[in-house]
Design an enzyme around this catalytic site. Sequence first.
Site, PDB file in Angstrom:
ATOM      1  N   ARG A 120      -6.350  70.464  14.218  1.00  0.00           N
ATOM      2  CA  ARG A 120      -7.774  70.274  13.916  1.00  0.00           C
ATOM      3  C   ARG A 120      -8.674  70.907  14.973  1.00  0.00           C
ATOM      4  O   ARG A 120      -9.751  71.408  14.648  1.00  0.00           O
ATOM      5  CB  ARG A 120      -8.085  68.785  13.795  1.00  0.00           C
ATOM      6  N   LYS A 161       1.148  56.760  -5.898  1.00  0.00           N
ATOM      7  CA  LYS A 161       0.567  55.996  -6.998  1.00  0.00           C
ATOM      8  C   LYS A 161      -0.334  56.804  -7.917  1.00  0.00           C
ATOM      9  O   LYS A 161      -1.077  57.667  -7.468  1.00  0.00           O
ATOM     10  CB  LYS A 161      -0.273  54.867  -6.415  1.00  0.00           C
ATOM     11  N   GLY A 193      -2.550  65.158   2.799  1.00  0.00           N
ATOM     12  CA  GLY A 193      -1.732  64.922   3.986  1.00  0.00           C
ATOM     13  C   GLY A 193      -0.252  65.205   3.868  1.00  0.00           C
ATOM     14  O   GLY A 193       0.292  65.984   4.637  1.00  0.00           O
ATOM     15  N   GLY A 223      -8.437  63.567   2.019  1.00  0.00           N
ATOM     16  CA  GLY A 223      -9.339  62.853   1.111  1.00  0.00           C
ATOM     17  C   GLY A 223     -10.512  63.711   0.676  1.00  0.00           C
ATOM     18  O   GLY A 223     -10.917  63.689  -0.496  1.00  0.00           O
TER      19      GLY A 223
HETATM   20  P1  AMP Z   1       0.300  59.934  -1.321  1.00  0.00           P
HETATM   21  O1  AMP Z   1      -0.329  59.547   0.000  1.00  0.00           O
HETATM   22  O2  AMP Z   1      -0.236  59.216  -2.494  1.00  0.00           O
HETATM   23  O3  AMP Z   1       0.360  61.428  -1.496  1.00  0.00           O
HETATM   24  O4  AMP Z   1       1.783  59.408  -1.242  1.00  0.00           O
HETATM   25  C1  AMP Z   1       2.695  59.837  -0.305  1.00  0.00           C
HETATM   26  C2  AMP Z   1       3.810  58.855  -0.220  1.00  0.00           C
HETATM   27  O5  AMP Z   1       4.430  58.727  -1.491  1.00  0.00           O
HETATM   28  C3  AMP Z   1       4.880  59.264   0.737  1.00  0.00           C
HETATM   29  O6  AMP Z   1       4.909  58.377   1.804  1.00  0.00           O
HETATM   30  C4  AMP Z   1       6.158  59.171  -0.086  1.00  0.00           C
HETATM   31  O7  AMP Z   1       7.223  58.558   0.595  1.00  0.00           O
HETATM   32  C5  AMP Z   1       5.750  58.331  -1.267  1.00  0.00           C
HETATM   33  N1  AMP Z   1       6.593  58.596  -2.435  1.00  0.00           N
HETATM   34  C6  AMP Z   1       6.870  59.777  -2.983  1.00  0.00           C
HETATM   35  N2  AMP Z   1       7.733  59.649  -4.005  1.00  0.00           N
HETATM   36  C7  AMP Z   1       8.024  58.339  -4.101  1.00  0.00           C
HETATM   37  C8  AMP Z   1       8.873  57.589  -4.956  1.00  0.00           C
HETATM   38  N3  AMP Z   1       9.589  58.167  -5.922  1.00  0.00           N
HETATM   39  N4  AMP Z   1       8.927  56.248  -4.771  1.00  0.00           N
HETATM   40  C9  AMP Z   1       8.208  55.649  -3.802  1.00  0.00           C
HETATM   41  N5  AMP Z   1       7.374  56.320  -2.969  1.00  0.00           N
HETATM   42  C10 AMP Z   1       7.295  57.652  -3.109  1.00  0.00           C
END
Ligand code: AMP
Length: 416
Positions: A48, A219, A375, A398
């Site tokens: 950064r 999610k 990220g 974000g």
């Molecule tokens: P995000 O911040 O929403 O992009 O989510 C990233 C996180 O999603 C990471 O820490 C991953 O470990 C988690 N993740 C990715 N695939 C899966 C999965 N199949 N089940 C549970 N967590 C997951």
Amino acid sequence: MNERCFLFLRQTKYHLTMELNFKGKKALIRVDFNVPLDAKYKITDDTRIQAALPTIKHVLKAGGSVILMSHLGRPQKKLNEDGSINVQKFTLNHVTKHVGKLLRKKVQFCPETVGKEATKMTKALKPGEVLILENTRFQKEESKGDTAFAKKLAALGDLYINDAFGTAHRAHASTTTVAQFFKKGTKSFGFLMQKEIENAEKVLHNPERPLTAIIGGAKVSDKILLLEKLIDFADNLLIGGGMAYTFLKAQGGNVGNSLVEDNKLKLALRLLKKAEKKGVKIYLPKDSTAADDFNAKAKTANKYSKRIPKGWMGLDIGTAAQKDFTAVVLKSKTLLWNGPMGVFEMKPFAKGTMTIAKAVAKATSKGAFSLVGGGDSVAAVNQMGLADKVSYVSTGGGAMLEFLEGKELPGIAAIK
Ligand code: AMP
């Protein structure tokens, strides 16, 4: 992306950034120096800071002086027991030496963000000199976007530059409110902000087709707006990561103990229908690397994603899905990637994310434009040493998400 936003970008393209006259002027620059530190307060990743250097160097070269302001961590959330700020932990002075090293000059540090000392030190600043103000979040007015605080900040400089894309989605005093105290012609974006906007625009505005968005992460609920937008303008949507299992369950699949948001099943079906209506192809992982526990030593097996046994969970896209996704990526001319394909922090579940990273790099070498934002996908690309093999890696997780969702970011709107 709405028409108004496009128009704004088109207009700003021609009077962006560095057309201000810096000679003999003090430039108040909002940067994002919120860098990770180790237990001894040593910077562990200076990306950064590096990203802000072109703007700082430009102002100095053009005969101005530089007043830098940034937040570092969340000091208001981690106050000392007596309610005071934990200065030792959160002082922005942790970066002063390193910034000086990178700029090859002595950098001053002011132990105040605003106040008598800040006024005195900024007044004394001469062309070519650089001063860092104390952590903007030491003032609780910062995150409230407080006008009085912003006015005090504004009084420290003659010109205002926002180069903190990572916080452009926050209407804070130093990122947004402060701009109202600078007239047109005395405020602008920095080079980093300009680059971020222009690269996002390449995806959103007249992209070369086919345009494929690769969306992963934990999610569905975090990315509903993004998915909605993507169905409006992408040709293909590859969905991996934890969020895929909500879609797969909504279609009637047995996903065992995979991560599922049961309150989003209807939404998932609606999105699938919307995509079908619009002719957008959604790809879900045919198979998964499943595990009997959420840990790196669990028993694993490749399973059909819609037939994951009870007690097992899908933690990465499987071998067939990796092939399918790679084929789509390699046929694409524009790629947008946000979110990992699996729990890539654990080695047994990193293959899907790594395969996609390689595919995106390969497509880029064949002439596709690729934007990686958010990220964890950024971390994956960095881990593999592929950051310079994709077209652009966004510094703002974000902020980039909200920009792609079509929202007008307060930090950008304030410069308008
Ligand atoms: P995000 O911040 O929403 O992009 O989510 C990233 C996180 O999603 C990471 O820490 C991953 O470990 C988690 N993740 C990715 N695939 C899966 C999965 N199949 N089940 C549970 N967590 C997951």
